[in-house]
Design a protein around this motif. Structure first.
Motif, PDB file in Angstrom:
ATOM      1  N   VAL A  96       0.878  -1.172   0.000  1.00 58.91           N
ATOM      2  CA  VAL A  96       0.000   0.000   0.000  1.00 58.91           C
ATOM      3  C   VAL A  96       0.915   1.222   0.000  1.00 58.91           C
ATOM      4  O   VAL A  96       1.707   1.409   0.920  1.00 58.91           O
ATOM      5  N   ARG A  97       0.817   2.004  -1.075  1.00 59.55           N
ATOM      6  CA  ARG A  97       1.679   3.183  -1.272  1.00 59.55           C
ATOM      7  C   ARG A  97       3.152   2.823  -1.060  1.00 59.55           C
ATOM      8  O   ARG A  97       3.906   3.545  -0.435  1.00 59.55           O
ATOM      9  N   GLY A  98       3.552   1.663  -1.571  1.00 63.69           N
ATOM     10  CA  GLY A  98       4.944   1.227  -1.511  1.00 63.69           C
ATOM     11  C   GLY A  98       5.323   0.453  -0.263  1.00 63.69           C
ATOM     12  O   GLY A  98       6.382  -0.164  -0.219  1.00 63.69           O
ATOM     13  N   ALA A  99       4.477   0.452   0.755  1.00 65.56           N
ATOM     14  CA  ALA A  99       4.786  -0.249   2.005  1.00 65.56           C
ATOM     15  C   ALA A  99       4.242  -1.680   1.938  1.00 65.56           C
ATOM     16  O   ALA A  99       3.042  -1.877   1.762  1.00 65.56           O
ATOM     17  N   PRO A 100       5.107  -2.694   2.083  1.00 66.23           N
ATOM     18  CA  PRO A 100       4.627  -4.075   2.042  1.00 66.23           C
ATOM     19  C   PRO A 100       3.793  -4.409   3.276  1.00 66.23           C
ATOM     20  O   PRO A 100       4.220  -4.167   4.397  1.00 66.23           O
ATOM     21  N   VAL A 101       2.572  -4.932   3.051  1.00 65.11           N
ATOM     22  CA  VAL A 101       1.678  -5.225   4.176  1.00 65.11           C
ATOM     23  C   VAL A 101       1.382  -6.715   4.327  1.00 65.11           C
ATOM     24  O   VAL A 101       1.140  -7.193   5.433  1.00 65.11           O
ATOM     25  N   VAL A 102       1.389  -7.470   3.233  1.00 67.71           N
ATOM     26  CA  VAL A 102       1.079  -8.901   3.276  1.00 67.71           C
ATOM     27  C   VAL A 102       1.963  -9.621   2.264  1.00 67.71           C
ATOM     28  O   VAL A 102       2.202  -9.113   1.172  1.00 67.71           O
ATOM     29  N   ARG A 103       2.407 -10.800   2.638  1.00 66.62           N
ATOM     30  CA  ARG A 103       3.175 -11.646   1.727  1.00 66.62           C
ATOM     31  C   ARG A 103       2.566 -13.042   1.767  1.00 66.62           C
ATOM     32  O   ARG A 103       2.197 -13.533   2.832  1.00 66.62           O
ATOM     33  N   LEU A 104       2.454 -13.685   0.611  1.00 60.20           N
ATOM     34  CA  LEU A 104       2.010 -15.065   0.569  1.00 60.20           C
ATOM     35  C   LEU A 104       2.740 -15.803  -0.532  1.00 60.20           C
ATOM     36  O   LEU A 104       3.248 -15.194  -1.458  1.00 60.20           O
ATOM     37  N   GLY A 105       2.838 -17.102  -0.367  1.00 63.62           N
ATOM     38  CA  GLY A 105       3.531 -17.916  -1.351  1.00 63.62           C
ATOM     39  C   GLY A 105       4.817 -18.495  -0.813  1.00 63.62           C
ATOM     40  O   GLY A 105       4.959 -18.737   0.386  1.00 63.62           O
ATOM     41  N   SER A 106       5.770 -18.679  -1.699  1.00 64.40           N
ATOM     42  CA  SER A 106       6.987 -19.421  -1.416  1.00 64.40           C
ATOM     43  C   SER A 106       7.813 -18.871  -0.249  1.00 64.40           C
ATOM     44  O   SER A 106       8.254 -19.629   0.606  1.00 64.40           O
ATOM     45  N   ASP A 107       8.052 -17.565  -0.212  1.00 64.73           N
ATOM     46  CA  ASP A 107       8.916 -16.981   0.833  1.00 64.73           C
ATOM     47  C   ASP A 107       8.146 -16.423   2.018  1.00 64.73           C
ATOM     48  O   ASP A 107       8.751 -15.849   2.928  1.00 64.73           O
ATOM     49  N   ALA A 108       6.840 -16.575   2.037  1.00 61.57           N
ATOM     50  CA  ALA A 108       6.044 -16.052   3.152  1.00 61.57           C
ATOM     51  C   ALA A 108       6.209 -16.950   4.376  1.00 61.57           C
ATOM     52  O   ALA A 108       6.232 -18.168   4.266  1.00 61.57           O
TER      53      ALA A 108
END
Length: 126
Positions: A84-96
């Protein structure tokens, strides 16, 4: 002979036999009048939304369940990061790395990024 997947399980079996994917993308996508960027950097696909509200709307209207998306991404070696506006808030998948907070909230195999969440909720300055 090429196998045809008829169930989600069959699809994952086919995907798991393939090498990891690498993504090179630089797109602008518009959904319901809201434009956002999708960029691929090898094994990371970043979706950058203009506001936290746009992120919540995309979350509500997701085309597949988050557990299915996370499993499909992990099966091909990809990680998706919602920003959101460049700030990572959620990660999913291989490296999460699924966070305890996400598990407590019943969000499934997501990594919530607390610092990014705080930045996303902070009003823009400038």
């Amino acid at each position: 002979m090429t196998a045809t997947a008829t169930t989600v399980g069959d699809l994952f079996a086919v995907i798991e036999r393939r090498p990891d994917l690498l993504v090179d993308a630089d797109l602008t996508v518009e959904k319901d009048g809201t434009a956002f960027a999708v960029r691929g950097y090898d094994d990371l696909v970043a979706v950058d939304l203009p506001s936290f509200g746009a992120a919540l709307e995309l979350w509500r209207d997701r085309p597949v369940e988050r557990t299915d998306a996370a499993a499909a991404l992990a099966a091909v070696g990809l990680t998706a990061e919602i920003r959101v506006r460049g700030a990572p808030v959620v990660r999913l998948g291989s490296d999460a790395v699924p966070s305890r907070l996400a598990n407590r909230l019943g969000l499934g195999p997501l990594e919530l990024l607390a610092d990014g969440l705080l930045l996303a909720l902070t009003p823009q300055r400038g």
